[in-house]
Design a protein around this motif. Structure first.
Motif, PDB file in Angstrom:
ATOM      1  N   LEU A  36       0.828  -1.207   0.000  1.00 12.31           N
ATOM      2  CA  LEU A  36       0.000   0.000   0.000  1.00 12.31           C
ATOM      3  C   LEU A  36       0.858   1.251   0.000  1.00 12.31           C
ATOM      4  CD1 LEU A  36      -2.746  -0.972   2.622  1.00 12.31           C
ATOM      5  CD2 LEU A  36      -3.013  -0.823   0.143  1.00 12.31           C
ATOM      6  N   MET A  37       1.928   1.169   0.718  1.00 15.19           N
ATOM      7  CA  MET A  37       2.761   2.356   0.905  1.00 15.19           C
ATOM      8  C   MET A  37       3.611   2.694  -0.309  1.00 15.19           C
ATOM      9  SD  MET A  37       2.583   3.888   3.856  1.00 15.19           S
ATOM     10  CE  MET A  37       4.169   4.682   3.718  1.00 15.19           C
ATOM     11  N   SER A  38       4.026   1.671  -1.008  1.00 16.70           N
ATOM     12  CA  SER A  38       5.022   1.911  -2.052  1.00 16.70           C
ATOM     13  C   SER A  38       4.392   2.065  -3.417  1.00 16.70           C
ATOM     14  CB  SER A  38       6.039   0.764  -2.079  1.00 16.70           C
ATOM     15  OG  SER A  38       5.397  -0.452  -2.350  1.00 16.70           O
ATOM     16  N   GLY A  39       3.114   2.016  -3.470  1.00  9.27           N
ATOM     17  CA  GLY A  39       2.470   2.191  -4.758  1.00  9.27           C
ATOM     18  C   GLY A  39       1.837   0.901  -5.193  1.00  9.27           C
ATOM     19  N   GLU A  49      10.630  -7.007  -1.171  1.00  8.53           N
ATOM     20  CA  GLU A  49      12.026  -6.624  -1.031  1.00  8.53           C
ATOM     21  C   GLU A  49      12.197  -5.615   0.104  1.00  8.53           C
ATOM     22  OE1 GLU A  49      14.426  -7.936  -2.682  1.00  8.53           O
ATOM     23  OE2 GLU A  49      16.121  -6.611  -2.350  1.00  8.53           O
ATOM     24  N   ILE A  50      11.282  -4.680   0.148  1.00  8.75           N
ATOM     25  CA  ILE A  50      11.359  -3.671   1.204  1.00  8.75           C
ATOM     26  C   ILE A  50      11.269  -4.337   2.572  1.00  8.75           C
ATOM     27  CG2 ILE A  50      10.050  -1.791   2.282  1.00  8.75           C
ATOM     28  CD1 ILE A  50       9.370  -0.868  -0.613  1.00  8.75           C
ATOM     29  N   VAL A  51      10.339  -5.234   2.704  1.00  3.97           N
ATOM     30  CA  VAL A  51      10.149  -5.881   4.007  1.00  3.97           C
ATOM     31  C   VAL A  51      11.351  -6.759   4.352  1.00  3.97           C
ATOM     32  CG1 VAL A  51       8.721  -7.509   5.303  1.00  3.97           C
ATOM     33  CG2 VAL A  51       7.654  -5.781   3.849  1.00  3.97           C
ATOM     34  N   GLN A  52      11.846  -7.450   3.375  1.00  2.00           N
ATOM     35  CA  GLN A  52      13.003  -8.305   3.647  1.00  2.00           C
ATOM     36  C   GLN A  52      14.226  -7.489   4.026  1.00  2.00           C
ATOM     37  OE1 GLN A  52      13.020 -10.528   0.051  1.00  2.00           O
ATOM     38  NE2 GLN A  52      10.968 -11.283   0.504  1.00  2.00           N
ATOM     39  N   GLU A  53      14.361  -6.373   3.352  1.00  2.00           N
ATOM     40  CA  GLU A  53      15.469  -5.498   3.723  1.00  2.00           C
ATOM     41  C   GLU A  53      15.295  -5.018   5.160  1.00  2.00           C
ATOM     42  OE1 GLU A  53      18.209  -4.599   2.271  1.00  2.00           O
ATOM     43  OE2 GLU A  53      17.910  -5.638   0.376  1.00  2.00           O
ATOM     44  N   ALA A  54      14.064  -4.729   5.505  1.00  2.00           N
ATOM     45  CA  ALA A  54      13.812  -4.247   6.868  1.00  2.00           C
ATOM     46  C   ALA A  54      14.172  -5.320   7.890  1.00  2.00           C
ATOM     47  CB  ALA A  54      12.342  -3.842   7.002  1.00  2.00           C
ATOM     48  N   PHE A  55      13.772  -6.538   7.617  1.00  2.00           N
ATOM     49  CA  PHE A  55      14.104  -7.618   8.537  1.00  2.00           C
ATOM     50  C   PHE A  55      15.619  -7.859   8.582  1.00  2.00           C
ATOM     51  CE2 PHE A  55       9.630  -8.944   8.544  1.00  2.00           C
ATOM     52  CZ  PHE A  55       9.493  -9.276   9.883  1.00  2.00           C
ATOM     53  N   ALA A  74      10.941   0.499   9.968  1.00  2.00           N
ATOM     54  CA  ALA A  74      11.921   0.297   8.903  1.00  2.00           C
ATOM     55  C   ALA A  74      11.233   0.114   7.555  1.00  2.00           C
ATOM     56  CB  ALA A  74      12.787  -0.918   9.224  1.00  2.00           C
ATOM     57  N   VAL A  75      10.097  -0.550   7.581  1.00  3.19           N
ATOM     58  CA  VAL A  75       9.359  -0.740   6.325  1.00  3.19           C
ATOM     59  C   VAL A  75       8.845   0.598   5.811  1.00  3.19           C
ATOM     60  CG1 VAL A  75       7.241  -1.721   5.347  1.00  3.19           C
ATOM     61  CG2 VAL A  75       8.737  -3.134   6.780  1.00  3.19           C
ATOM     62  N   ILE A  76       8.321   1.378   6.704  1.00  2.00           N
ATOM     63  CA  ILE A  76       7.836   2.707   6.297  1.00  2.00           C
ATOM     64  C   ILE A  76       8.982   3.505   5.670  1.00  2.00           C
ATOM     65  CG2 ILE A  76       6.949   4.918   7.152  1.00  2.00           C
ATOM     66  CD1 ILE A  76       4.820   2.859   7.298  1.00  2.00           C
ATOM     67  N   ASN A  77      10.107   3.472   6.322  1.00  2.00           N
ATOM     68  CA  ASN A  77      11.262   4.193   5.778  1.00  2.00           C
ATOM     69  C   ASN A  77      11.690   3.625   4.436  1.00  2.00           C
ATOM     70  OD1 ASN A  77      11.353   5.872   7.991  1.00  2.00           O
ATOM     71  ND2 ASN A  77      12.834   4.624   9.101  1.00  2.00           N
ATOM     72  N   GLY A  78      11.642   2.310   4.335  1.00  2.00           N
ATOM     73  CA  GLY A  78      12.003   1.683   3.069  1.00  2.00           C
ATOM     74  C   GLY A  78      11.075   2.107   1.947  1.00  2.00           C
ATOM     75  N   ASP A  81      11.926   5.628   0.967  1.00  2.00           N
ATOM     76  CA  ASP A  81      13.136   5.676   0.147  1.00  2.00           C
ATOM     77  C   ASP A  81      12.855   5.199  -1.270  1.00  2.00           C
ATOM     78  OD1 ASP A  81      14.434   6.579   2.355  1.00  2.00           O
ATOM     79  OD2 ASP A  81      15.377   4.658   2.847  1.00  2.00           O
ATOM     80  N   HIS A  82      12.058   4.173  -1.339  1.00  2.00           N
ATOM     81  CA  HIS A  82      11.733   3.631  -2.665  1.00  2.00           C
ATOM     82  C   HIS A  82      10.996   4.669  -3.502  1.00  2.00           C
ATOM     83  CE1 HIS A  82      10.401   0.888  -5.762  1.00  2.00           C
ATOM     84  NE2 HIS A  82       9.178   1.321  -5.574  1.00  2.00           N
ATOM     85  N   THR A  83      10.037   5.330  -2.886  1.00  2.00           N
ATOM     86  CA  THR A  83       9.268   6.339  -3.605  1.00  2.00           C
ATOM     87  C   THR A  83      10.152   7.488  -4.058  1.00  2.00           C
ATOM     88  OG1 THR A  83       7.381   5.769  -2.207  1.00  2.00           O
ATOM     89  CG2 THR A  83       7.233   7.817  -3.457  1.00  2.00           C
ATOM     90  N   ARG A  84      11.021   7.890  -3.184  1.00  2.00           N
ATOM     91  CA  ARG A  84      11.926   8.979  -3.554  1.00  2.00           C
ATOM     92  C   ARG A  84      12.835   8.572  -4.701  1.00  2.00           C
ATOM     93  NH1 ARG A  84      13.833  10.878   2.469  1.00  2.00           N
ATOM     94  NH2 ARG A  84      11.992  12.106   2.983  1.00  2.00           N
TER      95      ARG A  84
END
Lengths: 171, 377
Positions: A36-39, A49-55, A74-78, A81-84
């Motif tokens: 939802l957050m990343s589009g 990928e975002i979640v795995q990176e966070a873990f 961390a997921v929110i931040n990920g 970052d992805h959106t940016r």
């Protein structure tokens, strides 16, 4: 006399086990959150990928302090970052025109995906945390590391913007 | 409650429903089977990050094609390049096929006959897929198609198949790769024209389509008919995919290539064209790699070059493949007389979850890093 501290230590779950449980219980939900957050138009692999990176990052930083809220942040931040990053790419390559955007119907069909995408990152996070995860204002403030008043404002403004964009189109 | 409050509440209710509906639409068919922490004694700061949840890297496919490519078929690679390669986007055509990447499902090596890689011919394809290590990280597929036309294969201990394939490809040929995360590879080649589509924000499907439909017409031109309309493919497209470092490759003749190598997010696809010879190659990653039964650690020595242009510092890398078993990293794969890129990609076939689970169970990868060379598989 029983050695209480030793007893407690024996009962203490192994940090790796706790992390494994955290992963098992939180992973899927966090992927959906990241989705939802990343589009919503992105591949689910992006969210995964975002979640795995966070873990992975949480694990690397040490198990003891790791909990669901930490990974969620961390997921929110990920996602942010992805959106940016995506925005930077498109800024750098302004001449690129994507077929699917050209071919999109002219009708002003603004769905939830685009409406969310129009919010700034913090507003989007606040809205999703509130209306998808049903977090309290305080929890949202903690996650976003903003004062509660700011969190409330983010939710309010995000919601107003969504109402403007979506109107009655939400079923 | 006034009407405005009621409207807001109503909107909130609908918003909740819509968000949940959208989230529920996400089909997760590749949830990792679980988190398996890495072996404690191997938790170095970098390695730990890589290993963080992770365990198994899998499969290598090498599809080798012998002799006589390119001169007669547009679907095959061209002959030995003699001038710098340029890229162009051809006319759009219907997508040839689609490979979905259910990340846990792909393991190409299993379904390709084993054939030792002995590129005695002057032209060879190598297709390489592998998983990034990990139960935590669902396997991610990279496909590398390398035109290999140099018989002088490296005979040094750097036998990692990717190194092997890319090294050879880097001497005279091109590499098409697609994948979810190209982060663990960097190719440093003297004459490198690198077309990095990953910077364009394409979707996974678009990347796959573009890669799978890549056609090399000759030594000097290629097409990517799978690209969405309007995309302008140029050499050395700006590349900053993963938010980390990037490398620029400049050559004496002025050609420049740029490629990301940092870890991170994103779907990546690179089309790399190596028209030159006498090139030098390095891979960068700190990663355990399991390729076709070969286990080892790909250790990267980074050598920064003082050269820079366009504000980007050039970097050179040296990679050392350190097997942790006595198996060599020979390239294995399929050999046939003619293989198009699409054929190779089509060969990437699914494995079922049970197989994957079994492999994960049998091959706890982190225990195989460093000094522990026990063969658990």
């Amino acid at each position: 006399m029983t050695d209480v501290s030793e007893h407690d230590l024996d009962d203490e779950p192994d940090p790796s086990e706790r992390f494994a449980v955290l992963f098992a219980t939180e992973y899927e939900g966090l992927v959906r959150l990241a989705y939802l957050m990343s589009g919503l138009g992105q591949s689910s692999l992006v969210a995964e990928e975002i979640v795995q990176e966070a873990f992975a990052d949480a694990y690397r930083r040490g198990l003891p302090g790791c909990n669901g809220a930490y990974v969620r942040r961390a997921v929110i931040n990920g996602c942010r970052d992805h959106t940016r990053r995506l925005a930077r790419w498109r800024q750098r390559l302004p001449k690129l025109v994507f077929a699917h955007t050209e071919a999109a119907p002219v009708a002003d069909r603004i769905d939830i995906e685009r409406a969310l995408g129009a919010l700034n990152a913090k507003q989007r996070a606040a809205v999703v945390l509130r209306y998808y995860l049903d977090l309290t204002t305080q929890e949202i403030a903690d996650t976003l590391r903003v004062p509660p008043g700011t969190a409330k404002s983010l939710i309010h403004r995000g919601l107003e913007r969504l109402r403007e964009d979506l109107g009655d189109t939400l079923s | 409650m006034n009407s405005n409050d009621a409207d807001i509440q109503d909107f909130e209710t609908r918003l909740r429903g819509e968000l949940r509906r959208r989230a529920d639409q996400l089909v997760l068919d590749n949830v990792p089977p679980g988190f398996r922490p890495p072996g404690r004694r191997h938790q170095g700061p970098i390695l730990g990050a890589v290993v963080a949840g992770a365990l198994v890297a899998i499969a290598l496919v090498a599809a080798l094609v012998a002799n006589h490519f390119g001169s007669s078929s547009a679907t095959h690679l061209g002959t030995q390049p003699s001038v710098p390669t340029t890229g162009r986007v051809g006319q759009l055509s219907p997508l040839h096929f689609t490979i979905t990447l259910p990340a846990t499902r792909l393991r190409a090596a299993q379904n390709l006959p084993d054939t030792a890689v002995t590129p005695a011919s002057d032209t060879t394809f190598a297709a390489v897929t592998y998983r990034l290590p990990g139960e935590l990280r669902p396997p991610i597929v990279h496909a590398t198609l390398a035109r290999i036309s140099d018989q002088a294969l490296p005979s040094d201990p750097q036998h990692h198949p990717l190194y092997h394939a890319l090294n050879v490809a880097g001497r005279s040929g091109y590499v098409v790769w697609l994948g979810h995360d190209i982060a663990d590879l960097v190719v440093r080649v003297g004459d490198a024209h690198i077309l990095d589509l990953s910077a364009w924000g394409l979707t996974q499907d678009e990347l796959i389509n573009a890669a799978s439909s890549a056609v090399v017409h000759s030594d000097t031109s290629f097409e990517l008919p799978g690209l969405p309309a309007g995309l302008q493919a140029t050499d050395a497209a700006p590349s900053s995919v993963h938010g980390g470092s990037r490398a620029e490759f400049s050559t004496p003749d002025g050609s420049v290539g740029v490629y990301d190598y940092s870890g991170g997010l994103g779907t990546s696809l690179g089309v790399l064209l190596y028209p030159g010879s006498g090139t030098q190659l390095g891979l960068t990653t700190i990663e355990q790699v399991s390729v076709d039964g070969t286990r080892g650690l790909l250790r990267i020595d980074r050598l920064e070059s003082p050269n820079s242009s366009a504000g980007v510092q050039s970097l050179n890398f040296q990679a050392v493949w350190e097997p942790v078993s006595d198996q060599s990293g020979e390239l294995n794969g399929n050999a046939s007389n003619t293989t198009a890129i699409s054929d190779i990609l089509n060969a990437l076939t699914p494995i079922d979850d049970k197989t994957w689970q079994d492999m994960v169970t049998r091959c706890p990868w982190p225990t195989r890093v460093g000094t522990d060379t026990t063969n658990h598989c």
